[in-house]
Design a protein around this motif. Sequence first.
Motif, PDB file in Angstrom:
ATOM      1  N   TYR A  89       0.854  -1.187   0.000  1.00 13.48           N
ATOM      2  CA  TYR A  89       0.000   0.000   0.000  1.00 13.48           C
ATOM      3  C   TYR A  89       0.889   1.234   0.000  1.00 13.48           C
ATOM      4  O   TYR A  89       1.697   1.419   0.901  1.00 13.48           O
ATOM      5  N   ASP A  90       0.737   2.070  -0.995  1.00  9.87           N
ATOM      6  CA  ASP A  90       1.514   3.298  -1.117  1.00  9.87           C
ATOM      7  C   ASP A  90       0.665   4.450  -0.599  1.00  9.87           C
ATOM      8  O   ASP A  90      -0.343   4.814  -1.208  1.00  9.87           O
ATOM      9  N   LYS A  91       1.054   5.026   0.542  1.00 14.27           N
ATOM     10  CA  LYS A  91       0.268   6.104   1.151  1.00 14.27           C
ATOM     11  C   LYS A  91       0.253   7.350   0.281  1.00 14.27           C
ATOM     12  O   LYS A  91      -0.738   8.064   0.246  1.00 14.27           O
ATOM     13  N   SER A  92       1.359   7.635  -0.408  1.00 15.46           N
ATOM     14  CA  SER A  92       1.418   8.840  -1.232  1.00 15.46           C
ATOM     15  C   SER A  92       0.458   8.750  -2.417  1.00 15.46           C
ATOM     16  O   SER A  92      -0.114   9.751  -2.829  1.00 15.46           O
ATOM     17  N   LEU A  93       0.285   7.552  -2.972  1.00 16.82           N
ATOM     18  CA  LEU A  93      -0.642   7.373  -4.087  1.00 16.82           C
ATOM     19  C   LEU A  93      -2.051   7.073  -3.604  1.00 16.82           C
ATOM     20  O   LEU A  93      -3.016   7.271  -4.329  1.00 16.82           O
ATOM     21  N   GLY A  94      -2.159   6.533  -2.389  1.00 23.87           N
ATOM     22  CA  GLY A  94      -3.459   6.187  -1.838  1.00 23.87           C
ATOM     23  C   GLY A  94      -4.038   4.927  -2.438  1.00 23.87           C
ATOM     24  O   GLY A  94      -5.253   4.752  -2.478  1.00 23.87           O
ATOM     25  N   MET A  95      -3.174   4.018  -2.899  1.00 19.05           N
ATOM     26  CA  MET A  95      -3.652   2.769  -3.497  1.00 19.05           C
ATOM     27  C   MET A  95      -2.562   1.702  -3.415  1.00 19.05           C
ATOM     28  O   MET A  95      -1.437   1.981  -3.012  1.00 19.05           O
ATOM     29  N   MET A  96      -2.943   0.505  -3.801  1.00 19.04           N
ATOM     30  CA  MET A  96      -1.987  -0.594  -3.800  1.00 19.04           C
ATOM     31  C   MET A  96      -1.059  -0.463  -5.003  1.00 19.04           C
ATOM     32  O   MET A  96      -1.440   0.029  -6.051  1.00 19.04           O
ATOM     33  N   ARG A  97       0.177  -0.948  -4.810  1.00 18.91           N
ATOM     34  CA  ARG A  97       1.193  -0.867  -5.862  1.00 18.91           C
ATOM     35  C   ARG A  97       1.929  -2.197  -5.897  1.00 18.91           C
ATOM     36  O   ARG A  97       2.175  -2.810  -4.869  1.00 18.91           O
ATOM     37  N   ALA A  98       2.287  -2.646  -7.080  1.00 24.91           N
ATOM     38  CA  ALA A  98       3.021  -3.902  -7.242  1.00 24.91           C
ATOM     39  C   ALA A  98       4.520  -3.620  -7.233  1.00 24.91           C
ATOM     40  O   ALA A  98       4.995  -2.730  -7.927  1.00 24.91           O
ATOM     41  N   VAL A  99       5.248  -4.406  -6.440  1.00 27.10           N
ATOM     42  CA  VAL A  99       6.701  -4.287  -6.371  1.00 27.10           C
ATOM     43  C   VAL A  99       7.279  -5.637  -6.759  1.00 27.10           C
ATOM     44  O   VAL A  99       6.924  -6.668  -6.184  1.00 27.10           O
ATOM     45  N   GLU A 100       8.157  -5.636  -7.749  1.00 21.84           N
ATOM     46  CA  GLU A 100       8.735  -6.883  -8.238  1.00 21.84           C
ATOM     47  C   GLU A 100      10.208  -6.946  -7.898  1.00 21.84           C
ATOM     48  O   GLU A 100      10.939  -5.970  -8.093  1.00 21.84           O
ATOM     49  N   ARG A 101      10.637  -8.091  -7.347  1.00 14.35           N
ATOM     50  CA  ARG A 101      12.043  -8.276  -6.991  1.00 14.35           C
ATOM     51  C   ARG A 101      12.582  -9.501  -7.728  1.00 14.35           C
ATOM     52  O   ARG A 101      11.876 -10.466  -7.922  1.00 14.35           O
ATOM     53  N   LEU A 102      13.853  -9.435  -8.103  1.00 11.28           N
ATOM     54  CA  LEU A 102      14.525 -10.579  -8.695  1.00 11.28           C
ATOM     55  C   LEU A 102      15.408 -11.214  -7.624  1.00 11.28           C
ATOM     56  O   LEU A 102      16.272 -10.548  -7.047  1.00 11.28           O
ATOM     57  N   VAL A 103      15.181 -12.498  -7.341  1.00 13.19           N
ATOM     58  CA  VAL A 103      15.947 -13.214  -6.316  1.00 13.19           C
ATOM     59  C   VAL A 103      16.792 -14.266  -6.999  1.00 13.19           C
ATOM     60  O   VAL A 103      16.271 -15.101  -7.740  1.00 13.19           O
ATOM     61  N   PRO A 104      18.108 -14.253  -6.775  1.00 14.81           N
ATOM     62  CA  PRO A 104      18.963 -15.246  -7.426  1.00 14.81           C
ATOM     63  C   PRO A 104      18.750 -16.654  -6.904  1.00 14.81           C
ATOM     64  O   PRO A 104      18.244 -16.881  -5.886  1.00 14.81           O
TER      65      PRO A 104
END
Length: 53
Positions: free
Chosen positions: A38-53
């Motif tokens: 949840y991104d408070k500045s945008l006021g909505m949910m946001r997708a965060v993608e990570r690459l794990v080796p």
Amino acid sequence: MKLTRRGFIASAVAAGSVRALPQIATKTSGRRILTLVYDKSLGMMRAVERLVP
């Protein structure tokens, strides 16, 4: 929905990363982990993608 300057910049960066990530993902090996935050500045949910080796 009222699009603020910050929201516009965030959506532009997200659109650019969607185009760039498939190229990066094919070059590196590993798993891609998608997390919703949840991104408070945008006021909505946001997708965060990570690459794990």
